[in-house]
Write an enzyme that holds these catalytic residues in place. Structure first.
Site, mmCIF file in Angstrom:
data_model
loop_
_atom_site.group_PDB
_atom_site.id
_atom_site.type_symbol
_atom_site.label_atom_id
_atom_site.label_comp_id
_atom_site.label_asym_id
_atom_site.label_seq_id
_atom_site.Cartn_x
_atom_site.Cartn_y
_atom_site.Cartn_z
ATOM 1 N N GLU A 91 -4.939 1.829 2.861
ATOM 2 C CA GLU A 91 -4.983 0.458 3.536
ATOM 3 C C GLU A 91 -5.081 0.837 4.981
ATOM 4 O OE1 GLU A 91 -2.406 -2.099 6.158
ATOM 5 O OE2 GLU A 91 -2.403 -0.015 5.732
ATOM 6 N N GLU A 92 -4.611 2.173 5.391
ATOM 7 C CA GLU A 92 -4.685 2.693 6.684
ATOM 8 C C GLU A 92 -6.046 2.713 7.540
ATOM 9 O OE1 GLU A 92 -2.161 2.483 8.436
ATOM 10 O OE2 GLU A 92 -0.549 2.951 7.109
ATOM 11 N N HIS B 72 3.339 5.208 12.662
ATOM 12 C CA HIS B 72 2.193 5.882 12.732
ATOM 13 C C HIS B 72 2.085 7.541 13.263
ATOM 14 C CE1 HIS B 72 -1.102 2.770 11.680
ATOM 15 N NE2 HIS B 72 -0.082 2.897 10.674
ATOM 16 N N ASP C 15 6.419 2.875 7.101
ATOM 17 C CA ASP C 15 5.282 2.248 6.775
ATOM 18 C C ASP C 15 4.216 3.369 5.943
ATOM 19 O OD1 ASP C 15 2.565 1.151 6.878
ATOM 20 O OD2 ASP C 15 2.082 1.518 8.790
ATOM 21 N N ASP D 290 4.245 -4.749 3.317
ATOM 22 C CA ASP D 290 3.521 -3.613 3.886
ATOM 23 C C ASP D 290 4.903 -2.681 3.964
ATOM 24 O OD1 ASP D 290 2.575 -1.601 5.629
ATOM 25 O OD2 ASP D 290 0.686 -2.699 5.961
ATOM 26 N N HIS E 209 0.830 -1.443 0.086
ATOM 27 C CA HIS E 209 0.086 -0.211 -0.030
ATOM 28 C C HIS E 209 0.770 1.142 -0.050
ATOM 29 C CE1 HIS E 209 -0.155 1.852 4.273
ATOM 30 N NE2 HIS E 209 0.194 0.394 4.619
#
Length: 727
Positions: free
Chosen positions: A416-417, A529, A379, A445, A369
């Site tokens: 995706e998140e 994140h 990420d 990922d 993603h």
């Protein structure tokens, strides 16, 4: 109710894990794109002039650290949340990168329900009538931060799909926010009803924490990254001086417990499709239902300082040297307001297709993603950079005359998140085609957060994965392979399974039953994140020199080459039989003293073992016939064997799905009911046992037996498919 009795059925996998003005984003990303395209062209022009007799060796020799670094830097110049102009520009970047390699590429858009913050506020008072101190709810940039200007473009910290509302109530500390944590509070007489639950990350993900808080009666929730897990040893320092999360760091995320577009549950969000209303979608039990905010460890510490009540038990405390944590409630009063914008937005999946020469209707699919909550350097764009670097190598092989036997599809997923949205919608839209044609799905990922590969697969890919790991040089020690490093780093190295909902493999494995794998170098990372997941963090701490990116792409690529090129698909189902026997012994132990019988499972596993043995013998015989020219390549005999190898995994699925989780169809591996970032073995049986132990009624134990029979039937179907015989 907590599920300690079912815990032994779990095989844990490590947790991963409003539009703003974009300033000079467009010129900067186009300039980076031009530079990267020039690098790609130069690499292709320097390709060896003659084909290599060993395709795998040639592929491995073409790895480029500079290519991976260049793409990562370009992709992470600015934050790019799904549904924003910034993320649309990253889609254009990836599309151009594939197209510049002469790989046919296209974008498939979907209209889906996304969520953005409009207004947030949080203040704290030491008790009723006391003055309230507001929190800034911001993450601090660091000295000499090269992304300080771009940091102003980051979406304010929030939880996607949080309910809007205002709450003024006493705070209660709920540890990791698990069911058992709230049960403990109840046992101590701590009333959570109407309060603001303060919980920390570390055991389950934010959507499950907030769900549990609501179930316990909380009016709102705050979730923070405790220094115990995210701050490192006291005195070690934080990013940019070390890998650890700074005190102002906030871990954002999505509170949606489902998958895909919330307005199209169980079907694709295609043009003109049926939809539930936004209001109805937001009112389901998959949504949090209460206001919630992510906060920093610094802000959480201020709240803890004015909490009263009993001292929390040892397992609820912070790292050494931290002040004692208390349970509450109060006298601290929190005033929380959140207003969100839950709106339909366009997302864009990017695809690049290398068509197969002999079997173009058989697909080997590679996915990663692209969207990120902030800069997304680890990420997910460490994976995006690895995928483009891998595509460049395939392009070089094409220049040498190579064309895969089967079709290879690169997928750059969007949103995706928010809930695996882009991949889920595409799989739902193409479910029947994928069910009949997909050979395997290979996911990355996050490709790199540290040393040592952590692989996950469905079991028939075990042998292929291990053989591949033995071919690729360890990026941290050239005297050994990735396999050697993996074995040395684990007392008993184990390949993880893919039953959880942690990344884009979920739709392929859980919904359709496609053999899949997921790869990552390193385990967990503190800046997950947060604002600090930027290029600097990756370059300094995740992968200095970008050798791990290249190693990840090498493993990914070699597996894809073998799956796409070998006459007989390299699957081996014997691993499945060994694991199923082990899982069944656990079920037997968990149901000891009850009327539940595991005989149906043991019988079906014996049949699967017999079928797997037969298929392996057939493979050897066909290979002998091919080498002696008794059988021609492309024979229907080979096609038939390959179809059975492909379709056997599909048989482990059931159209009714797992109880209470109907979208998840796989009966062997599925998400834990309490934590969809954990993998449960026999998820239906595990949940039934937990329920039966709680209620201990005859009917509940009959349900356990029913689930045993359901799994046994699925295993028997897989055996029949693999053996290729009708009754």
């Amino acid at each position: 109710m907590s599920r300690p009795d079912a815990a032994s059925l779990l095989s844990p996998s490590p947790p991963p894990f409003k539009p703003h003005r974009r300033g000079r984003f467009l010129p900067s990303i186009l300039a980076a794109l031009a530079a990267a395209a020039a690098l790609l062209l130069l690499a292709v022009l320097r390709s060896p002039p003659t084909p290599s007799p060993n395709l795998g060796s040639l592929f491995l020799s073409l790895g480029s650290n500079n290519t991976a670094a260049s793409h990562l830097r370009a992709l992470t110049l600015h934050p790019h949340v799904a549904g924003t102009k910034a993320n649309s520009l990253t889609a254009a970047y990836v599309l151009h990168a594939f197209s510049s390699l002469s790989i046919p590429s296209h974008i498939t858009p979907y209209s889906v329900l996304l969520s953005y913050p409009v207004h947030r506020s949080l203040s704290l008072s030491a008790g009723p009538g006391r003055a309230a101190k507001p929190f800034s709810l911001t993450q601090d940039t660091y000295p000499s931060d090269p992304y300080a200007r771009a940091a102003a473009e980051v979406t304010p910290t929030f939880f996607a799909y949080s309910a809007s509302g205002s709450v003024s109530a006493e705070a209660v500390y709920a540890n990791y926010g698990r069911e058992e944590d709230f049960a403990y509070l109840a046992s101590r007489g701590v009333d959570v009803a109407g309060k603001v639950a303060l919980a920390r990350y570390g055991r389950i993900h934010c959507e499950d924490i907030v769900h549990n808080a609501r179930a316990a009666g909380a009016a709102a929730a705050l979730v923070y990254p405790d220094p115990l897990e995210y701050g490192g040893p006291a005195g070690e320092g934080t990013f940019p001086d070390s890998r650890w999360l700074p005190p102002s760091g906030v871990q954002v995320g999505s509170l949606f417990r489902g998958v895909g577009d919330p307005t199209t549950p169980m079907w694709a969000s295609s043009e003109g499709c049926e939809r539930v209303s936004v209001e109805d979608a937001m009112a389901t039990d998959d949504m949090p239902g209460i206001p919630a905010l992510p906060v920093s460890a610094r802000d959480a510490a201020e709240i803890q300082r004015v909490l009263g009540g009993a001292e929390a038990p040892a397992g609820w405390q912070g790292r050494d040297g931290s002040p004692a944590y208390r349970l509450g409630p109060g006298p601290a009063v929190l005033n929380l307001t959140y207003q969100g914008n839950d709106t339909m937005a366009t997302i864009e999946n990017v695809f690049a297709v290398i068509e197969g020469a002999e079997e173009p209707d058989r697909y080997v699919i590679l996915g990663n993603h692209r969207d990120a909550w902030t800069f997304g350097a680890a990420d997910p764009n460490s994976g995006t950079a690895a995928m483009i670097e891998l595509a460049q190598r395939f392009s070089m092989l094409q220049k040498q005359g190579w064309r895969p036997r089967r079709t290879i599809i690169f997928c750059s997923w969007d949103a995706e998140e928010y809930g695996l949205t882009g991949s889920t919608e595409w799989v739902e839209e193409n479910r029947e085609m994928l069910s009949s044609r997909a050979v395997a799905y290979l996911n990355i990922d996050v490709s790199v957060v540290g040393p040592v590969l952590l692989p996950s697969t469905t079991p028939q890919l075990d042998e292929l994965l291990l053989e591949t790991m033995k071919l690729v040089q360890d990026p941290d020690n050239s005297s050994q392979t990735v396999y050697d490093a993996w074995v040395k780093s684990n007392a008993s190295p184990k390949i993880q399974r893919l039953g959880n909902g942690g990344s884009d493999y979920a739709a392929f494995v859980q919904h359709v039953g496609i053999p899949s794998t997921n790869l990552i170098f390193g385990e967990g990372y503190p800046v997950y994140h947060s604002l600090y997941d930027d290029f600097v963090w990756v370059e300094k701490f995740a992968d200095p020199g970008f050798r791990r990116h290249v190693a990840a792409a090498s493993i990914w690529g070699i597996m894809a080459l073998r799956l796409a090129d070998e006459e007989i698909i390299p699957f081996d189902y014997m691993s499945y039989t060994t694991e199923l026997e082990a899982y069944t012994k656990v079920v037997e132990k968990e149901t000891e003293g009850t009327a539940v019988s595991c005989s149906p499972l043991y019988n079906s596993i014996r049949a699967l073992k017999k079928a797997a043995t037969k298929v392996n013998s057939e493979r050897k015989e066909i290979q002998r016939e091919l080498s002696s020219k008794q059988l021609s390549k492309g024979s229907m005999k080979i096609r038939g064997l390959n179809d059975r190898l492909m379709q056997a995994e599909r048989a482990f699925t059931n159209r009714e799905g797992i109880f209470k989780q109907a979208w998840y169809k796989h009966l062997i591996y599925g998400p834990s009911e309490q934590n969809d970032w954990d993998t449960a073995s026999y998820p239906g049986i595990a949940d039934a046992i937990a329920t039966a132990r709680s209620s201990n009624t005859s009917a509940s134990w009959k349900l356990v037996q029913h689930e045993v029979h359901r799994v046994a039937r699925a295993v028997a179907q897989a055996s029949a498919v693999l053996s290729g015989s009708l009754t």
